[in-house]
Design an enzyme around this catalytic site. Structure first.
Site, PDB file in Angstrom:
ATOM      1  N   GLY A 155       0.845  -1.190   0.000  1.00 17.84           N
ATOM      2  CA  GLY A 155       0.000   0.000   0.000  1.00 17.84           C
ATOM      3  C   GLY A 155       0.878   1.236   0.000  1.00 17.84           C
ATOM      4  O   GLY A 155       2.036   1.200  -0.416  1.00 17.84           O
ATOM      5  N   ARG A 156       0.316   2.319   0.516  1.00 15.35           N
ATOM      6  CA  ARG A 156       1.047   3.582   0.444  1.00 15.35           C
ATOM      7  C   ARG A 156       2.299   3.565   1.307  1.00 15.35           C
ATOM      8  O   ARG A 156       3.331   4.132   0.927  1.00 15.35           O
ATOM      9  CB  ARG A 156       0.111   4.729   0.832  1.00 15.35           C
ATOM     10  CG  ARG A 156      -0.904   4.987  -0.272  1.00 15.35           C
ATOM     11  CD  ARG A 156      -2.095   5.778   0.195  1.00 15.35           C
ATOM     12  NE  ARG A 156      -2.973   4.969   1.020  1.00 15.35           N
ATOM     13  CZ  ARG A 156      -4.270   5.240   1.222  1.00 15.35           C
ATOM     14  NH1 ARG A 156      -4.822   6.302   0.659  1.00 15.35           N
ATOM     15  NH2 ARG A 156      -5.016   4.460   1.982  1.00 15.35           N
ATOM     16  N   ILE A 157       2.241   2.889   2.461  1.00 20.38           N
ATOM     17  CA  ILE A 157       3.442   2.819   3.311  1.00 20.38           C
ATOM     18  C   ILE A 157       4.479   1.892   2.673  1.00 20.38           C
ATOM     19  O   ILE A 157       5.671   2.207   2.631  1.00 20.38           O
ATOM     20  CB  ILE A 157       3.079   2.356   4.739  1.00 20.38           C
ATOM     21  CG1 ILE A 157       2.103   3.347   5.391  1.00 20.38           C
ATOM     22  CG2 ILE A 157       4.340   2.210   5.591  1.00 20.38           C
ATOM     23  CD1 ILE A 157       1.489   2.859   6.704  1.00 20.38           C
ATOM     24  N   ARG A 177      -2.306  -7.962  -2.292  1.00 25.61           N
ATOM     25  CA  ARG A 177      -3.559  -8.514  -2.819  1.00 25.61           C
ATOM     26  C   ARG A 177      -3.666  -8.289  -4.318  1.00 25.61           C
ATOM     27  O   ARG A 177      -4.089  -9.141  -5.062  1.00 25.61           O
ATOM     28  CB  ARG A 177      -4.765  -7.830  -2.147  1.00 25.61           C
ATOM     29  CG  ARG A 177      -5.210  -8.494  -0.868  1.00 25.61           C
ATOM     30  CD  ARG A 177      -6.259  -7.636  -0.206  1.00 25.61           C
ATOM     31  NE  ARG A 177      -5.779  -6.256  -0.059  1.00 25.61           N
ATOM     32  CZ  ARG A 177      -6.428  -5.302   0.559  1.00 25.61           C
ATOM     33  NH1 ARG A 177      -7.607  -5.534   1.081  1.00 25.61           N
ATOM     34  NH2 ARG A 177      -5.927  -4.093   0.671  1.00 25.61           N
ATOM     35  N   ILE A 237       5.963  -4.070  11.063  1.00 26.08           N
ATOM     36  CA  ILE A 237       5.389  -2.795  11.521  1.00 26.08           C
ATOM     37  C   ILE A 237       3.906  -2.752  11.166  1.00 26.08           C
ATOM     38  O   ILE A 237       3.307  -1.678  11.135  1.00 26.08           O
ATOM     39  CB  ILE A 237       6.113  -1.562  10.916  1.00 26.08           C
ATOM     40  CG1 ILE A 237       6.109  -1.611   9.386  1.00 26.08           C
ATOM     41  CG2 ILE A 237       7.520  -1.424  11.462  1.00 26.08           C
ATOM     42  CD1 ILE A 237       6.483  -0.283   8.732  1.00 26.08           C
ATOM     43  N   ALA A 238       3.321  -3.936  10.907  1.00 20.10           N
ATOM     44  CA  ALA A 238       1.928  -3.963  10.429  1.00 20.10           C
ATOM     45  C   ALA A 238       0.957  -3.992  11.606  1.00 20.10           C
ATOM     46  O   ALA A 238       0.467  -2.948  12.053  1.00 20.10           O
ATOM     47  CB  ALA A 238       1.733  -5.161   9.515  1.00 20.10           C
ATOM     48  N   ARG A 239       0.681  -5.170  12.118  1.00 19.04           N
ATOM     49  CA  ARG A 239      -0.225  -5.353  13.261  1.00 19.04           C
ATOM     50  C   ARG A 239       0.152  -6.664  13.921  1.00 19.04           C
ATOM     51  O   ARG A 239       0.571  -7.605  13.237  1.00 19.04           O
ATOM     52  CB  ARG A 239      -1.676  -5.498  12.793  1.00 19.04           C
ATOM     53  CG  ARG A 239      -2.508  -4.244  12.789  1.00 19.04           C
ATOM     54  CD  ARG A 239      -2.736  -3.647  14.173  1.00 19.04           C
ATOM     55  NE  ARG A 239      -3.525  -2.432  14.075  1.00 19.04           N
ATOM     56  CZ  ARG A 239      -3.032  -1.223  13.820  1.00 19.04           C
ATOM     57  NH1 ARG A 239      -1.739  -1.056  13.651  1.00 19.04           N
ATOM     58  NH2 ARG A 239      -3.838  -0.172  13.753  1.00 19.04           N
ATOM     59  N   GLU A 268      -0.832  -7.208  22.234  1.00 14.35           N
ATOM     60  CA  GLU A 268      -0.157  -6.061  22.834  1.00 14.35           C
ATOM     61  C   GLU A 268      -1.153  -5.220  23.645  1.00 14.35           C
ATOM     62  O   GLU A 268      -2.336  -5.187  23.305  1.00 14.35           O
ATOM     63  CB  GLU A 268       0.514  -5.215  21.746  1.00 14.35           C
ATOM     64  CG  GLU A 268      -0.450  -4.556  20.788  1.00 14.35           C
ATOM     65  CD  GLU A 268       0.257  -3.762  19.694  1.00 14.35           C
ATOM     66  OE1 GLU A 268       1.116  -4.333  18.989  1.00 14.35           O
ATOM     67  OE2 GLU A 268      -0.074  -2.571  19.550  1.00 14.35           O
ATOM     68  N   HIS A 286       5.069  -0.419  19.491  1.00 18.97           N
ATOM     69  CA  HIS A 286       4.077   0.099  18.536  1.00 18.97           C
ATOM     70  C   HIS A 286       4.234   1.619  18.360  1.00 18.97           C
ATOM     71  O   HIS A 286       3.331   2.388  18.694  1.00 18.97           O
ATOM     72  CB  HIS A 286       2.660  -0.248  19.005  1.00 18.97           C
ATOM     73  CG  HIS A 286       1.638  -0.160  17.899  1.00 18.97           C
ATOM     74  ND1 HIS A 286       0.486  -0.909  17.868  1.00 18.97           N
ATOM     75  CD2 HIS A 286       1.590   0.620  16.781  1.00 18.97           C
ATOM     76  CE1 HIS A 286      -0.227  -0.601  16.793  1.00 18.97           C
ATOM     77  NE2 HIS A 286       0.429   0.326  16.108  1.00 18.97           N
TER      78      HIS A 286
HETATM   79  C1  GLV Z   1      -1.056   2.538  13.932  1.00 20.31           C
HETATM   80  O1  GLV Z   1      -0.781   1.409  14.217  1.00 20.31           O
HETATM   81  C2  GLV Z   1      -1.969   2.851  12.895  1.00 20.31           C
HETATM   82  O2  GLV Z   1      -2.687   1.953  12.413  1.00 20.31           O
HETATM   83  O3  GLV Z   1      -2.033   4.028  12.525  1.00 20.31           O
END
Ligand code: GLV
Ligand code: GLV
Length: 326
Positions: A155-157, A177, A237-239, A268, A286
């Site tokens: 995605g954008r990140i 995807r 760094i996702a979830r 978390e 996070h």
């Molecule tokens: C942080 O985890 C966000 O989803 O912005």
């Protein structure tokens, strides 16, 4: 009469002041963490909620609060909100995309580099007074420059991370995807679309930036870790929940991958204590979007959405457009 809102967590005082110009505000500046049931009770009589990823916004909350019109999350991720239930209840849900792309990409890069180049591990060694001599092989690790970067979730990140790799002479593989358009791939340092398996087999550094959902639960578990090179790093760094943390701990312990950078955890702010016993993982709480300007922009973005939603306008970052259409 001003609409009533509940701000579920402590937030920048200037953003709270802005909200107070538009709304009758009840806020949680003490920053207590409310349970789902407590939040449901706090939503009583409110037209809008300002939330963060820590608050579960459930179908039960919507059922108990038919007066509610909008839930505005201060995050790009919104897996804490039952959006399907919100839509059914006619409640607008919003997130804060875009304002955090570059900051989050910076952090993904920093975490990947810290893991590969063993920055926190070696700093702990120095601080513990263990540094007695320079050695040819102390804290050696894989290179970043010239290596192959694998991005899961383009995605954008993800695309912002890919752009950074140009300066490091890296090749970029991605899995997503859907494929990007050719001009987007070109801008993302000529990223090449591959299967998840091919990415895991070929990448020297794997970075995860995909949204969490039932479909992406344990995208990286034991079988996926087994495909990775023993010299490779994994950065999440996702979830929490995208990675099977127990499987990651086993892979790190057995040296089946070189190192990991982990900013998000299953359950978390709890996390598996076994992580703490491993030297080849960099652990952060996070904070990928946590630059001062970006957190302020995220808070203002959530406020913009709430202000628009409760004044009858379409909020800029509406996640369930069906509600506005009604
Ligand atoms: C942080 O985890 C966000 O989803 O912005
Ligand atoms: C290391 O410090 C070097 O001078 O190569």
């Amino acid at each position: 009469m001003k609409p009533k809102i509940f701000v579920a967590r402590a937030v920048f005082p200037e953003v709270l002041a802005r909200l107070e110009q538009h709304f009758e505000v009840e806020s949680n500046q003490d920053d207590r963490i409310y349970s789902a049931d407590e939040l449901l009770a706090k939503a009583n009589g409110k037209d809008g909620l300002f939330t963060t990823p820590s608050e579960p916004v459930t179908a039960a909350l919507f059922a108990a609060n038919p007066q509610l019109k909008a839930v505005c999350n201060m995050a790009v991720g919104y897996n804490n909100i039952d959006v399907a239930a919100a839509t059914k209840a006619g409640v607008m849900a919003t997130n804060t995309p875009d304002v955090l792309n570059e900051t989050t990409a910076d952090f993904g890069w920093a975490l990947m580099m810290a893991a590969a180049r063993r920055i926190t591990e070696s700093e702990h060694f120095l601080r513990a007074g263990k540094w007695k001599k320079w050695s040819y092989d102390s804290f050696v690790g894989p290179d970043i420059h010239g290596a192959t970067l694998g991005i899961v979730g383009m995605g954008r990140i993800g695309q912002a991370i890919a752009r950074r790799s140009l300066g490091f002479d890296m090749q970029v593989l991605y899995h997503n995807r859907s494929r990007l358009a050719p001009e987007q791939e070109a801008r993302a340092n000529n990223a090449r679309y591959v299967s998840k398996e091919e990415l895991l087999q070929q990448a020297d550094h794997v970075v995860l930036v995909l949204p969490y959902s039932k479909d992406t639960h344990h995208t990286i578990a034991a079988p996926e870790l087994a495909l990775m090179k023993p010299t490779a790093t994994l950065t999440n760094i996702a979830r929490g929940g995208i990675v099977d943390d127990a499987a990651l701990i086993a892979a790190l312990r057995e040296g089946r991958i070189a190192a990991a950078g982990v900013d998000v955890f299953e359950n978390e702010p709890s996390f598996k204590p076994e992580f703490l016993g491993l030297s080849n993982v960099v652990l952060t709480p996070h904070i990928a979007s946590a630059s001062t300007p970006t957190r302020l922009a995220m808070a203002n973005c959530a406020a913009d959405n709430l202000i628009a939603a409760l004044s009858g306008e379409r909020p800029p970052n509406l996640l369930n457009p069906d509600v506005a259409a009604r």
